[in-house]
Design a protein around this motif. Structure first.
Motif, PDB file in Angstrom:
ATOM      1  N   GLU A 158       0.847  -1.187   0.000  1.00  0.00           N
ATOM      2  CA  GLU A 158       0.000   0.000   0.000  1.00  0.00           C
ATOM      3  C   GLU A 158       0.889   1.246   0.000  1.00  0.00           C
ATOM      4  N   GLY A 159       0.860   1.983  -1.097  1.00  0.00           N
ATOM      5  CA  GLY A 159       1.680   3.173  -1.194  1.00  0.00           C
ATOM      6  C   GLY A 159       1.310   4.225  -0.151  1.00  0.00           C
ATOM      7  N   PHE A 160       0.040   4.277   0.224  1.00  0.00           N
ATOM      8  CA  PHE A 160      -0.397   5.274   1.193  1.00  0.00           C
ATOM      9  C   PHE A 160       0.313   5.119   2.530  1.00  0.00           C
ATOM     10  N   ASN A 161       0.690   3.905   2.866  1.00  0.00           N
ATOM     11  CA  ASN A 161       1.379   3.695   4.141  1.00  0.00           C
ATOM     12  C   ASN A 161       2.723   4.429   4.174  1.00  0.00           C
ATOM     13  N   ARG A 162       3.380   4.563   3.032  1.00  0.00           N
ATOM     14  CA  ARG A 162       4.614   5.353   2.973  1.00  0.00           C
ATOM     15  C   ARG A 162       4.344   6.813   3.305  1.00  0.00           C
ATOM     16  N   ILE A 163       3.247   7.324   2.780  1.00  0.00           N
ATOM     17  CA  ILE A 163       2.899   8.730   2.992  1.00  0.00           C
ATOM     18  C   ILE A 163       2.588   8.992   4.454  1.00  0.00           C
ATOM     19  N   ILE A 164       1.805   8.115   5.035  1.00  0.00           N
ATOM     20  CA  ILE A 164       1.410   8.355   6.428  1.00  0.00           C
ATOM     21  C   ILE A 164       2.574   8.087   7.384  1.00  0.00           C
ATOM     22  N   ASN A 165       3.488   7.187   7.036  1.00  0.00           N
ATOM     23  CA  ASN A 165       4.679   6.968   7.867  1.00  0.00           C
ATOM     24  C   ASN A 165       5.505   8.252   7.953  1.00  0.00           C
ATOM     25  N   ALA A 166       5.692   8.908   6.803  1.00  0.00           N
ATOM     26  CA  ALA A 166       6.449  10.158   6.785  1.00  0.00           C
ATOM     27  C   ALA A 166       5.701  11.259   7.521  1.00  0.00           C
ATOM     28  N   ALA A 167       4.387  11.312   7.339  1.00  0.00           N
ATOM     29  CA  ALA A 167       3.588  12.340   8.013  1.00  0.00           C
ATOM     30  C   ALA A 167       3.659  12.179   9.528  1.00  0.00           C
ATOM     31  N   GLU A 168       3.608  10.961   9.995  1.00  0.00           N
ATOM     32  CA  GLU A 168       3.696  10.702  11.425  1.00  0.00           C
ATOM     33  C   GLU A 168       5.077  11.080  11.961  1.00  0.00           C
ATOM     34  N   ARG A 169       6.099  10.733  11.205  1.00  0.00           N
ATOM     35  CA  ARG A 169       7.468  10.996  11.660  1.00  0.00           C
ATOM     36  C   ARG A 169       7.733  12.490  11.820  1.00  0.00           C
ATOM     37  N   TYR A 170       7.205  13.288  10.882  1.00  0.00           N
ATOM     38  CA  TYR A 170       7.493  14.723  10.891  1.00  0.00           C
ATOM     39  C   TYR A 170       6.305  15.574  11.360  1.00  0.00           C
ATOM     40  N   SER A 171       5.264  14.935  11.906  1.00  0.00           N
ATOM     41  CA  SER A 171       4.061  15.634  12.380  1.00  0.00           C
ATOM     42  C   SER A 171       3.457  16.517  11.289  1.00  0.00           C
ATOM     43  N   ARG A 172       3.280  15.926  10.105  1.00  0.00           N
ATOM     44  CA  ARG A 172       2.686  16.664   8.992  1.00  0.00           C
ATOM     45  C   ARG A 172       1.166  16.495   8.997  1.00  0.00           C
TER      46      ARG A 172
END
Length: 212
Positions: A158-172
């Motif tokens: 799931e490509g979306f999991n990459r996006i949300i992993n980064a968002a969580e890491r950087y509080s985006r």
């Protein structure tokens, strides 16, 4: 002691050895100003509307506009009630008012080339929309749930999991619209991702008949 700790943290952040979560709170004015701004933008962004109908869901978005509390929006629920207009139109304009540039991506285009890659300094022209969203400080995705699985040398994920992993890491903050239910989101992306969505977004449920 506190001064020494602050100095240490600042140095580690500068050296890219530490990430400090520090979400940015935004506001477009008081409640009355945000209400007027929302109505103006909505009418301008959808010229097909003969008569503007103010839905209860919009009041939640307006409240978010007054104080984002450092989170984005997850618009979930029934079709034809303005989710995409808000996600792909209103949100980019609001961010633009803060001199923040963000490009809304339709979920089924995640594996396609990011259309502005060639004209963006330092970006590989072959950058995909998925890669762009994984780096973007304010990711915007319309119709989450219709995207295909990503195939990376035979491995599907799931490509979306990459996006949300980064968002969580950087509080985006994330800005998402979907026709999936909460149960659908949980089943497709898993409990961990669903929990992160609730942390990074204000969830607004759209319920009722289509206005199309």
């Amino acid at each position: 002691m506190e001064k020494n700790i602050a100095t240490l943290i600042d140095r580690m952040v500068t050296d890219c050895k530490l990430i400090v979560r520090n979400p940015t709170r935004l506001s477009w004015g008081d409640s009355e100003m945000c209400d007027a701004l929302f109505r103006t933008l909505f009418r301008r962004l959808d010229a097909t509307i003969a008569t503007y109908h103010h839905l209860p869901e919009y009041d939640e978005v307006i409240d978010w506009m007054h104080d984002t509390r450092g989170v984005g929006l997850l618009l979930i629920g029934d079709c034809g009630r303005g989710k995409s207009i808000i996600t792909t139109g209103l949100v980019p304009v609001l961010l633009g008012m803060k001199e923040i540039s963000a490009y809304a991506v339709h979920a089924d285009e995640l594996n396609k080339l990011y259309p502005f890659a060639a004209s963006t300094m330092g970006m590989d022209p072959k950058t995909s929309c998925l890669d762009y969203l994984a780096r973007c400080p304010y990711p915007i995705i319309d119709e989450l749930g219709v995207e295909p699985m990503i195939n990376d040398y035979g491995e599907r994920y799931e490509g979306f999991n990459r996006i949300i992993n980064a968002a969580e890491r950087y509080s985006r903050p994330l800005f998402l619209s979907t026709n999936l239910t909460k149960g659908d989101l949980l089943n497709r992306y898993g409990e961990r991702t669903f929990d992160r969505l609730r942390h990074l977004c204000r969830v607004v449920e759209f319920r009722g008949d289509s206005l199309r």
